[in-house]
Scaffold this active site. Sequence first.
Site: not given
Ligand SMILES: *Cc1c(COP(=O)(O)O)cnc(C)c1O
Length: 363
Positions: A101, A175, A199
């Site tokens: 990511w 993030d 998530k």
């Molecule tokens: C799932 C995830 C993303 C991407 O999320 P989207 O909703 O598909 O844009 C980005 N960063 C991390 C750490 C993730 O787990």
Amino acid sequence: MSRPFNFSAGPATLPEEVLQQAAAEMLDWHGSGMSVMEMSHRGKEFMSIYEDAESNIRELLEVPQEFSILFMQGGGIAENAIVPLNLSGGQKADYVVTGNWSNRSQKEARKYCSVNLAASNEANGHTHMPAPASWQLSLDARYVHVCSNETVHGVEMHELPDLNALGSAAPLVIDFSSHMASRPVDWSRVGLAYGGAQKNVGPAGLTLVFVRKNLLGNALPHCPTAFDYQVVSSNQSMYNTPPTYAIYIAGLTFKWMKEQGGISVIEQRNIAKAQLLYNYIDGSDLYISRVTQDCRSRMNVPFFLREEKLNDLFLAGAKEHQLLQLKGYKTLGGMRASLYNAMPLEGVQALVNYMRAFELKHA
Ligand SMILES: *Cc1c(COP(=O)(O)O)cnc(C)c1O
């Protein structure tokens, strides 16, 4: 009927109580005669849902008043562009690559600013976090970006870096999509935190952004207005129509989290769940975790069968035992068990029991 345990990395399991309440309120929310999906986002009914969600997440995560909480769209992937559009000034930013990511984040940022790769753990296959003291931070970076929990590789920063102590005056951007609300946040170290809801806190379609107010108002001229943090903040996340139903479900999840006893209770539970699984893996002859012990994610546990030819059998048997979505990420293979807040300890126990029985049978 009890539901299967769902180990999906996202969209992921939600508390059953939340789903049941949403079902009960589907046709008529609190006597309004409307489903939440059918309400005006500016009406008093939805405004009360929105305000409750905002104040509950602020209380749960102890978010200081210097931060705006934004309810946006586009997920973590859109934030990979929205962050540099708002914070880089078209200048330089530092990126720390620790897995899939954060690597995607730095690639996307290159469209909008110059990127200094301050550190990378690619050489060791993203199996541990590079120590902050080793990061090559630049003096003129507008911000420093990290992914505090790598969902694919299963590495987690158990402590956020103290950039001041590392000689950087830049704000830290995290993030935290896949471990948002799984543990407390040290906001004194954070300038901006973002995460997709799907998530750990709700359905897909909602992105939460926690941004220090002194960082607002610096968007590049070509930043889309709907993605300008200043505009979103000053319009209470209603410059465009926000994802109302997703905000409602996230709000129910925040209430559920409060009823569980709050973030520290949830964190303790997450520690116990992760320990149960990692301890079993470390003691077994069939399964292996490749991540260094001190940075193993509590939320996402990739593991591998030493005999890869057993993978399909393992997954088929898991499904029969009501253990769903354990297949690993496409580029990594193997298995992955995501243990988000809504996964009870009994689910992890059921997984370990199944893994043990499978190992005995195939030893
Ligand atoms: C799932 C995830 C993303 C991407 O999320 P989207 O909703 O598909 O844009 C980005 N960063 C991390 C750490 C993730 O787990």
